[in-house]
Design a protein around this motif. Structure first.
Motif, PDB file in Angstrom:
ATOM      1  N   UNK A  93       1.027  -1.328   0.247  1.00  8.63           N
ATOM      2  CA  UNK A  93      -0.218   0.069  -0.219  1.00  8.63           C
ATOM      3  C   UNK A  93       0.911   1.394  -0.507  1.00  8.63           C
ATOM      4  N   UNK A  94       1.462   2.003  -0.800  1.00  5.70           N
ATOM      5  CA  UNK A  94       2.040   3.236  -1.106  1.00  5.70           C
ATOM      6  C   UNK A  94       3.689   2.718  -1.480  1.00  5.70           C
ATOM      7  N   UNK A  95       4.415   3.155  -1.040  1.00  3.06           N
ATOM      8  CA  UNK A  95       6.159   3.299  -1.514  1.00  3.06           C
ATOM      9  C   UNK A  95       6.332   4.287  -0.858  1.00  3.06           C
ATOM     10  N   UNK A  96       8.097   4.654  -0.984  1.00  8.50           N
ATOM     11  CA  UNK A  96       8.398   5.751   0.013  1.00  8.50           C
ATOM     12  C   UNK A  96       8.535   6.514  -1.173  1.00  8.50           C
ATOM     13  N   UNK A  97       8.516   6.648  -2.770  1.00 10.65           N
ATOM     14  CA  UNK A  97       8.234   7.344  -3.533  1.00 10.65           C
ATOM     15  C   UNK A  97       7.044   8.391  -3.575  1.00 10.65           C
ATOM     16  N   UNK A  98       5.943   8.231  -2.826  1.00  2.06           N
ATOM     17  CA  UNK A  98       4.439   8.585  -3.175  1.00  2.06           C
ATOM     18  C   UNK A  98       4.321   9.134  -1.737  1.00  2.06           C
ATOM     19  N   UNK A  99       3.591   9.663  -1.711  1.00  3.13           N
ATOM     20  CA  UNK A  99       3.205  10.814  -0.806  1.00  3.13           C
ATOM     21  C   UNK A  99       2.264   9.733   0.203  1.00  3.13           C
ATOM     22  N   UNK A 100       3.058   9.566   1.724  1.00  4.22           N
ATOM     23  CA  UNK A 100       2.599   9.127   2.792  1.00  4.22           C
ATOM     24  C   UNK A 100       0.772   8.248   2.674  1.00  4.22           C
ATOM     25  N   UNK A 101       0.499   9.369   2.726  1.00  6.44           N
ATOM     26  CA  UNK A 101      -1.377   8.772   2.941  1.00  6.44           C
ATOM     27  C   UNK A 101      -2.051   9.724   2.460  1.00  6.44           C
ATOM     28  N   UNK A 102      -2.357   9.199   1.065  1.00  5.10           N
ATOM     29  CA  UNK A 102      -2.847  10.215   0.280  1.00  5.10           C
ATOM     30  C   UNK A 102      -4.565   9.796   0.126  1.00  5.10           C
ATOM     31  N   UNK A 103      -5.120  10.955  -0.648  1.00  2.00           N
ATOM     32  CA  UNK A 103      -7.176  10.852  -0.118  1.00  2.00           C
ATOM     33  C   UNK A 103      -7.542   9.225  -0.911  1.00  2.00           C
ATOM     34  N   UNK A 104      -7.061   8.861  -1.887  1.00  2.06           N
ATOM     35  CA  UNK A 104      -7.208   7.611  -2.061  1.00  2.06           C
ATOM     36  C   UNK A 104      -7.154   6.520  -1.158  1.00  2.06           C
ATOM     37  N   UNK A 105      -5.698   6.449  -0.751  1.00  2.52           N
ATOM     38  CA  UNK A 105      -5.014   4.698   0.082  1.00  2.52           C
ATOM     39  C   UNK A 105      -6.394   5.533   1.075  1.00  2.52           C
ATOM     40  N   UNK A 106      -6.693   6.452   1.575  1.00  8.90           N
ATOM     41  CA  UNK A 106      -7.610   6.742   2.799  1.00  8.90           C
ATOM     42  C   UNK A 106      -9.065   5.746   2.442  1.00  8.90           C
ATOM     43  N   UNK A 107      -9.499   6.321   0.948  1.00  7.77           N
ATOM     44  CA  UNK A 107     -10.292   5.676   0.379  1.00  7.77           C
ATOM     45  C   UNK A 107     -10.741   4.089   0.069  1.00  7.77           C
ATOM     46  N   UNK A 108      -9.295   3.439  -0.751  1.00  6.01           N
ATOM     47  CA  UNK A 108      -9.901   2.457  -0.541  1.00  6.01           C
ATOM     48  C   UNK A 108      -9.885   1.807   0.897  1.00  6.01           C
ATOM     49  N   UNK A 109      -8.658   2.509   1.758  1.00  6.09           N
ATOM     50  CA  UNK A 109      -8.614   1.547   3.231  1.00  6.09           C
ATOM     51  C   UNK A 109     -10.310   1.653   3.669  1.00  6.09           C
ATOM     52  N   UNK A 110     -10.737   2.262   3.729  1.00  3.14           N
ATOM     53  CA  UNK A 110     -12.243   3.321   3.823  1.00  3.14           C
ATOM     54  C   UNK A 110     -12.865   1.328   3.404  1.00  3.14           C
ATOM     55  N   UNK A 111     -12.961   1.755   2.672  1.00  2.00           N
ATOM     56  CA  UNK A 111     -14.132   0.725   1.654  1.00  2.00           C
ATOM     57  C   UNK A 111     -13.758  -0.340   1.632  1.00  2.00           C
ATOM     58  N   UNK A 112     -12.219  -1.259   2.286  1.00  2.00           N
ATOM     59  CA  UNK A 112     -12.307  -2.177   2.195  1.00  2.00           C
ATOM     60  C   UNK A 112     -12.413  -2.861   4.121  1.00  2.00           C
ATOM     61  N   UNK A 113     -12.751  -1.626   4.659  1.00  2.00           N
ATOM     62  CA  UNK A 113     -11.955  -2.179   6.507  1.00  2.00           C
ATOM     63  C   UNK A 113     -14.623  -2.231   6.217  1.00  2.00           C
ATOM     64  N   UNK A 114     -14.697  -1.404   5.464  1.00  2.00           N
ATOM     65  CA  UNK A 114     -16.563  -1.678   5.675  1.00  2.00           C
ATOM     66  C   UNK A 114     -16.628  -2.672   5.139  1.00  2.00           C
ATOM     67  N   UNK A 115     -16.192  -3.214   4.176  1.00  2.00           N
ATOM     68  CA  UNK A 115     -16.496  -4.948   3.689  1.00  2.00           C
ATOM     69  C   UNK A 115     -15.873  -6.183   4.796  1.00  2.00           C
ATOM     70  N   UNK A 116     -15.620  -5.318   4.644  1.00  2.00           N
ATOM     71  CA  UNK A 116     -14.474  -6.214   5.678  1.00  2.00           C
ATOM     72  C   UNK A 116     -14.949  -6.886   6.818  1.00  2.00           C
ATOM     73  N   UNK A 117     -15.795  -5.551   7.608  1.00  2.44           N
ATOM     74  CA  UNK A 117     -16.632  -6.487   8.852  1.00  2.44           C
ATOM     75  C   UNK A 117     -18.392  -6.349   8.591  1.00  2.44           C
ATOM     76  N   UNK A 118     -18.352  -6.704   6.922  1.00  2.00           N
ATOM     77  CA  UNK A 118     -19.344  -6.781   7.433  1.00  2.00           C
ATOM     78  C   UNK A 118     -20.279  -8.327   6.142  1.00  2.00           C
ATOM     79  N   UNK A 119     -19.994  -8.653   7.548  1.00  2.00           N
ATOM     80  CA  UNK A 119     -19.593 -10.347   6.931  1.00  2.00           C
ATOM     81  C   UNK A 119     -20.316 -11.253   8.100  1.00  2.00           C
ATOM     82  N   UNK A 120     -21.392 -11.898   8.247  1.00  2.00           N
ATOM     83  CA  UNK A 120     -21.896 -11.328   9.837  1.00  2.00           C
ATOM     84  C   UNK A 120     -22.529 -13.250   9.691  1.00  2.00           C
ATOM     85  N   UNK A 121     -22.178 -13.897   8.212  1.00  2.00           N
ATOM     86  CA  UNK A 121     -22.433 -14.971   8.446  1.00  2.00           C
ATOM     87  C   UNK A 121     -21.542 -15.466   8.109  1.00  2.00           C
TER      88      UNK A 121
END
Length: 148
Positions: A93-121
């Motif tokens: 997730x990112x590299x040393x050459x890219x900015x540390x934490x962009x809005x794109x990275x945060x958006x990807x993380x938020x989407x994946x975390x929501x999907x991760x914890x929405x699996x009750x079955x």
């Protein structure tokens, strides 16, 4: 974000992490993997693993941890289940050459975390399997006690 992440809700010891990693992954997204196992508590606990080789900057690793913890806090299902959950960063997730934490990275993380914890079955199946194995173990103990 909602306040502190209390110690009773965290997995902190190495052997606790290891015991959860022995189980197969419950759910995978592009960058994250969720492992879970039943615990004897009335609430869920969370551990987050973000390896330096996958997120070389501390800012990025901390953003991953914050996003996962916030998703865990907001998950109504996990407040009531007795599970130990470990979320592991599995893809770079990112590299040393890219900015540390962009809005794109945060958006990807938020989407994946929501999907991760929405699996009750899947999480409920883990608890049901544990309850079934515990009842089988109890039956074997009572049978062996009668035979003696």
């Amino acid at each position: 974000m909602t306040g502190n992440f209390e110690r009773t809700r965290r997995i902190v010891k190495t052997d606790e992490f290891s015991s959860v990693f022995r189980f197969r992954p419950v759910f995978k997204t592009d960058h994250l993997v969720l492992y879970a196992r039943p615990n004897s508590l009335s609430h869920a606990r969370l551990g987050v693993v973000a390896a330096k080789r996958l997120a070389p900057r501390a800012v990025t690793r901390n953003a991953v941890k914050r996003a996962v913890r916030e998703g865990f806090r907001q998950s109504a299902l996990l407040r009531t289940l007795g599970l130990d959950c470990v979320v592991r960063l599995s893809k770079s997730l990112g590299s040393k050459k890219e900015p540390a934490c962009t809005a794109d990275i945060q958006a990807v993380l938020f989407k994946e975390v929501v999907a991760l914890f929405a699996i009750p079955t899947k999480l409920n199946r883990i608890l049901e399997a544990d309850a079934a194995s515990a009842s089988l173990q109890g039956n074997q103990d009572s049978v062996s006690g009668v035979a003696e």
